[in-house]
Design a protein around this motif. Structure first.
Motif, mmCIF file in Angstrom:
data_model
loop_
_atom_site.group_PDB
_atom_site.id
_atom_site.type_symbol
_atom_site.label_atom_id
_atom_site.label_comp_id
_atom_site.label_asym_id
_atom_site.label_seq_id
_atom_site.Cartn_x
_atom_site.Cartn_y
_atom_site.Cartn_z
ATOM 1 N N GLU A 219 0.901 -1.162 0.057
ATOM 2 C CA GLU A 219 -0.021 -0.118 0.067
ATOM 3 C C GLU A 219 0.920 1.210 0.048
ATOM 4 O O GLU A 219 0.396 2.143 -0.623
ATOM 5 N N ASP A 220 2.076 1.048 0.639
ATOM 6 C CA ASP A 220 2.739 2.291 0.630
ATOM 7 C C ASP A 220 3.512 2.501 -0.695
ATOM 8 O O ASP A 220 3.595 3.603 -1.073
ATOM 9 N N LEU A 221 3.710 1.422 -1.250
ATOM 10 C CA LEU A 221 4.477 1.425 -2.777
ATOM 11 C C LEU A 221 3.329 2.269 -3.779
ATOM 12 O O LEU A 221 3.566 3.223 -4.308
ATOM 13 N N LYS A 222 2.156 1.742 -3.646
ATOM 14 C CA LYS A 222 1.103 2.234 -4.473
ATOM 15 C C LYS A 222 0.761 3.442 -4.420
ATOM 16 O O LYS A 222 0.283 4.462 -5.346
ATOM 17 N N SER A 223 0.763 4.062 -2.945
ATOM 18 C CA SER A 223 0.392 5.555 -2.769
ATOM 19 C C SER A 223 1.532 6.382 -3.178
ATOM 20 O O SER A 223 1.181 7.615 -3.536
ATOM 21 N N ARG A 224 2.641 5.693 -3.694
ATOM 22 C CA ARG A 224 3.683 6.715 -4.323
ATOM 23 C C ARG A 224 3.672 6.715 -5.823
ATOM 24 O O ARG A 224 4.437 7.335 -6.392
ATOM 25 N N VAL A 225 2.819 6.136 -6.214
ATOM 26 C CA VAL A 225 2.753 5.961 -7.954
ATOM 27 C C VAL A 225 1.984 7.348 -8.150
ATOM 28 O O VAL A 225 0.910 7.488 -7.523
ATOM 29 N N PRO A 226 2.156 7.744 -9.402
ATOM 30 C CA PRO A 226 1.440 9.084 -9.715
ATOM 31 C C PRO A 226 0.172 8.455 -10.251
ATOM 32 O O PRO A 226 -0.051 7.430 -10.618
ATOM 33 N N GLY A 240 3.649 -5.535 -5.791
ATOM 34 C CA GLY A 240 3.524 -6.456 -5.150
ATOM 35 C C GLY A 240 4.907 -7.743 -4.872
ATOM 36 O O GLY A 240 4.907 -8.229 -3.776
ATOM 37 N N ALA A 241 5.440 -7.605 -5.884
ATOM 38 C CA ALA A 241 6.619 -8.294 -5.900
ATOM 39 C C ALA A 241 7.738 -7.730 -4.794
ATOM 40 O O ALA A 241 8.347 -8.712 -4.034
ATOM 41 N N LEU A 242 7.845 -6.652 -4.730
ATOM 42 C CA LEU A 242 8.782 -5.978 -3.982
ATOM 43 C C LEU A 242 8.301 -6.189 -2.280
ATOM 44 O O LEU A 242 8.923 -6.647 -1.486
ATOM 45 N N ALA A 243 6.940 -6.169 -2.238
ATOM 46 C CA ALA A 243 6.264 -6.452 -0.936
ATOM 47 C C ALA A 243 6.477 -7.924 -0.179
ATOM 48 O O ALA A 243 6.587 -8.097 0.638
#
Length: 340
Positions: A219-226, A240-243
């Motif tokens: 969710e943190d990575l998704k929030s940083r996506v433009p 998802g892979a990084l998580a």
């Protein structure tokens, strides 16, 4: 002719409207259950051969200790054919559908509950995802653990390596199981209902931080996506892979302890490394002392190969299924969280 086509189109449109109406009647939590179950089944089946090899490496199955990923897959193909890649996958999918359904659904429910009751204390950032993910992971594990035990026991036995019909490393002395029902019946006879939860301690200790970290990072990575790229499947797969990779690395030794606890009743106690694991931390120390610290990470490289597609596919499928089923955006879910 024209009227016939119009009639056909009208019927199709009416059917679509009926299906859409039936879908709208489902409560949000039911849609989340369906989306989570579909995501889990799809992701688990996609990586079933790698999961089988990982279990063989974790449990030190004779004949596989010194083999790599490709060599292990080749050996399974040689002795068991294509079906060998999916041995235990029936139990795995049977477990993962309710597990993933509960995991994703309870995550959404716990998240709304935390936001509705503790928002001033914990805020509304990724910490909420960490707490909700951990609680959801524990709930799902407790409800589905016996199926995970059955999956491990089925995947642990390899046929036709020494003698036809015998399990690997046993010369015919090791008991074999004929399916999920046979595993439950045999394990229950060995120690009652408690034996169906053998290894649940390290599982819970491992899943709480793993599930929390997985949702937190995703969710943190998704929030940083433009905003323009938030619907990109490639970016969702990458997040998802990084998580999954990060979460698995931190908790992998606990997974090894769990697997060895699950199969130790099938291993001879008189062997040179025979020992009994009775608890999580005792198991970690025993494995380090008797098998070396490297055993705590046996199969980790394979797990990296497995986790990348598994977690990525799971999260992406879940998000796509929520869109398909018409699950409201999270902001609306928060507003109506008490009505879910």
């Amino acid at each position: 002719m024209g009227s016939s086509q119009e009639s056909t189109f009208s019927s199709a449109s009416a059917a679509a409207q009926v299906n859409a109406s039936a879908l709208d009647l489902l409560p949000v939590y039911a849609k989340e259950l369906i989306a989570g179950g579909a995501a889990g089944a799809f992701a688990k089946t996609a990586v079933a051969p790698l999961e089988r090899v990982k279990i063989l490496l974790q449990t030190r199955t004779e004949g596989f200790q010194s083999l790599g990923i490709l060599q292990s897959l080749r050996k399974l193909w040689q002795y068991e054919g294509v079906r060998g890649f999916y041995k235990g996958n029936g139990a795995s999918v049977l477990r993962i559908v309710p597990y993933a359904a509960l995991h994703y659904m309870t995550y959404e429910q716990y998240r709304c509950w935390i936001l509705n009751n503790f928002a001033p204390s914990v805020g509304s950032g990724p910490v909420v995802d960490l707490l909700a993910g951990s609680a959801a992971g524990g709930t799902a594990v407790l409800c589905t653990y016996p199926l995970d035990l059955a999956r491990t026991k089925l995947a642990y036995q390899v046929s036709n390596v020494r003698q036809p019909g015998s399990a690997l490393g046993n010369s015919g002395q090791q008991q074999t199981y004929n399916g999920i029902k046979d595993v439950f019946k045999t394990v229950y006879k060995e120690g009652g209902a408690r034996s169906l939860y053998r290894g649940v301690g390290p599982t819970l200790i491992g899943i709480l931080p793993y599930a929390g970290l997985k949702f937190y990072i995703y969710e943190d990575l998704k929030s940083r996506v433009p905003e323009d790229y938030k619907k990109s499947v490639i970016l969702k797969l990458s997040c998802g892979a990084l998580a999954g990779l990060f979460g698995q690395t931190l908790t992998y030794p606990l997974d090894v302890v769990r697997r060895q606890m699950q199969v130790q009743s099938k291993q001879p106690q008189n062997s040179s490394d025979g020992f009994r694991i009775r608890g999580t931390f005792q198991g970690l120390l025993l494995i380090i002392r008797c098998q070396g610290w490297r055993q705590l990470f046996a199969g980790l490289s394979l797990n990296y190969v497995k986790v990348v597609p598994s977690v990525a596919i799971g999260f992406t499928t879940y998000d796509m299924m929520k869109t398909l089923l018409g699950v409201p955006p999270r902001e609306r879910a928060h507003a109506s969280g008490a009505n879910k």
